[in-house]
Design a protein around this motif. Structure first.
Motif, PDB file in Angstrom:
ATOM      1  N   HIS A  96       0.835  -1.210   0.000  1.00  0.00           N
ATOM      2  CA  HIS A  96       0.000   0.000   0.000  1.00  0.00           C
ATOM      3  C   HIS A  96       0.869   1.259   0.000  1.00  0.00           C
TER       4      HIS A  96
ATOM      5  N   HIS B 170       1.206   5.443  -2.100  1.00  0.00           N
ATOM      6  CA  HIS B 170       0.605   6.452  -2.982  1.00  0.00           C
ATOM      7  C   HIS B 170       1.736   7.256  -3.618  1.00  0.00           C
TER       8      HIS B 170
ATOM      9  N   HIS C 232      -9.217   1.489   0.953  1.00  0.00           N
ATOM     10  CA  HIS C 232      -8.921   1.727   2.360  1.00  0.00           C
ATOM     11  C   HIS C 232     -10.123   1.303   3.197  1.00  0.00           C
TER      12      HIS C 232
ATOM     13  N   HIS D 134      -5.176  -1.017   5.991  1.00  0.00           N
ATOM     14  CA  HIS D 134      -5.364  -0.624   7.402  1.00  0.00           C
ATOM     15  C   HIS D 134      -6.096  -1.639   8.267  1.00  0.00           C
TER      16      HIS D 134
ATOM     17  N   ASP E  88       2.318   3.436   2.951  1.00  0.00           N
ATOM     18  CA  ASP E  88       1.224   4.358   2.694  1.00  0.00           C
ATOM     19  C   ASP E  88       1.795   5.642   2.067  1.00  0.00           C
TER      20      ASP E  88
HETATM   21 ZN   LIG Z   1      -3.466   5.042   1.803  1.00  0.00          ZN
END
Ligand SMILES: [Zn+2]
Length: 462
Positions: free
Chosen positions: A66, A68, A222, A259, A310
């Protein structure tokens, strides 16, 4: 590009089913691991390049489940905020202000950091627009990339660049999936990425569940990150997050949920029965004050869990070493010092992450026949001395800067701590230029503009 390579003389931490560690040479042919043999026994064909790994640790490339890339440019510009404010006041306006040049700069910066730190595979969530740019940058870089555009057709706080209708969201996702799924000899895949349930209409989620399965793509979203989000979902749907997603078909072994910090026992049962995959992001959960995911309990229940950094603005690193150490330390005060031993965590960072992405037959461990995604970690460092159990060294003491060489699909991308095909200075200069214009376009708060202005003057003196 894919000529033969002999990775010679290292301590090979295979992360196979038996957690085998051995002194061995690894012979790479045609992008795959051809032989793992005792030192000197691999019989490389003439002309084979040699990567001297004597004394070093040779490990499978890390799989971050995960990240970005589109947010890397915002690193340091969204500090000390809880999740929903962090998103609506900083991250979404910044994402909405991206153009092709700024998102390319963000992705190049992120991939440079990831490769230099030994991450060879990522599951990435883009923003709403400019997704082709992310794929182009990923393709050129050599990283193994699974990604998709963020889908968000609902919610009134979305800035201009993030607004799309249900049809636009579905149509552009399908076009991207057709263009990119399986590209670059299978090194690139598409994943449908509805952002989170609160930014997606029911119609969108139901259609995602259908379309992704038609095209054969994973679904990445998410879920259950923060108590405020949990409450908002209960208000809107009358049920908990996972139940609401399950009712809309967003559940199963082709779904990966970032998460899962706040789960009821009923939600946990749904995840186990459906074999849904989880991406654990311990640093982000701490920095956004989201909470502590009950990872050891979820592992005991049989769930497949990978690790990810993340976004850079909620971490602020993209280092798997940081995530491994955090994932272990985070559980110990709650469950005791024996919780989350190093080898368990190293498996999450490699083979479990690969399994979460459905790529464990190709990557995630060093085994003959798998694709050659291999990382060499320098062990001749003060903080790695004296030598001890390799998993312990990697999880608790090593850091990204210890990564010396990185090979993906047999392609030698990081050599002696340098990116082979990329001028790092150019990547850094481009990021510095693009953050300035992006903050202007986003009409960022005065405080951030002042911080940035000082930072720019300070950098100009170097
Ligand atoms: Zn995220």
């Amino acid at each position: 590009l894919k000529s033969d390579l002999l990775i010679e003389g290292g301590t090979v931490v295979t992360v196979d089913a038996k957690n085998t560690v051995m002194l061995a040479d690894v012979l790479v042919r045609d992008g795959r691991i051809a032989t793992i043999a005792p030192p000197g026994a691999a019989a490389p064909p003439p002309g084979t390049r040699v990567l001297n790994a004597r004394g070093a640790l040779v490990i499978p490339g890390f799989v971050q489940t995960h990240v970005h890339l589109c947010q890397v440019l915002f690193r340091g510009f969204a500090e000390d905020q809880p999740l929903l404010e962090w998103l609506s006041e900083y991250i979404w306006p910044f994402e909405g202000a991206h153009d092709e040049a700024s998102i390319a700069a963000s992705a190049r910066l992120g991939i440079a950091e990831l490769l230099l730190g030994g991450t060879t595979t990522i599951l990435d969530m883009g923003t709403v627009a400019h997704t082709d740019v992310l794929f182009e940058v990923a393709r050129a870089s050599g990283i193994r990339y699974v990604g998709g555009k963020a889908m968000m057709d609902k919610g009134h706080i979305r800035p201009g660049g993030l607004r799309e209708t249900t049809t636009e969201s579905l149509t552009s996702s399908l076009e991207l999936a057709r263009r990119w799924h399986g590209a670059a000899d299978g090194r690139i895949s598409y994943a449908y990425a509805p952002r989170f349930i609160l930014s997606c209409s029911d119609d969108l989620l139901r259609r995602v569940a259908e379309d992704a399965r038609t095209v054969g793509c994973m679904i990445h979203t998410h879920s259950s990150e923060n108590p405020g989000e949990i409450e908002a979902v209960r208000d809107a749907y009358g049920v908990d997050n996972i139940t609401a997603l399950a009712q809309r078909g967003i559940i199963g072994d082709d779904v990966i949920l970032a998460h899962c910090v706040w789960l009821t026992s009923e939600e946990q049962r749904i995840l186990v029965e459906s074999d849904t995959r989880i991406a654990h992001c311990p640093s982000a959960n701490l920095k956004l004050a989201s909470g502590i995911a009950r990872i050891p309990e979820l592992l005991d229940a049989g769930l497949t869990i990978g690790l990810g950094a993340d976004g850079a603005p909620c971490n602020n690193r993209l280092s798997m070493f940081t995530e491994m150490r955090a994932a272990s330390l985070l559980q110990k005060p709650r469950l005791g010092a024996e919780a989350m031993p190093a080898m368990r965590v190293l498996r999450m960072a490699t083979i479990d992450g690969a399994r979460a992405l459905g790529l464990d037959h190709e990557v995630g461990s060093l085994e003959v026949g798998k694709r050659a995604d291999v990382v060499v970690v320098d062990a001749a460092r003060p903080h790695l001395s004296p030598r001890s159990d390799p998993a312990t060294m990697l999880v608790h003491a090593a850091e990204a800067a210890d990564v010396r060489d990185v090979v993906i699909d047999g392609r030698w991308l990081v050599r002696d701590r340098q990116l082979v095909d990329v001028q790092l200075d150019d990547v850094l200069d481009d990021a510095e230029r693009q953050i300035d214009v992006l903050l202007e376009r986003a009409s960022a708060p005065d405080g951030l503009m002042a911080t940035r202005s000082f930072a720019r003057r300070a950098r100009a003196r170097q």
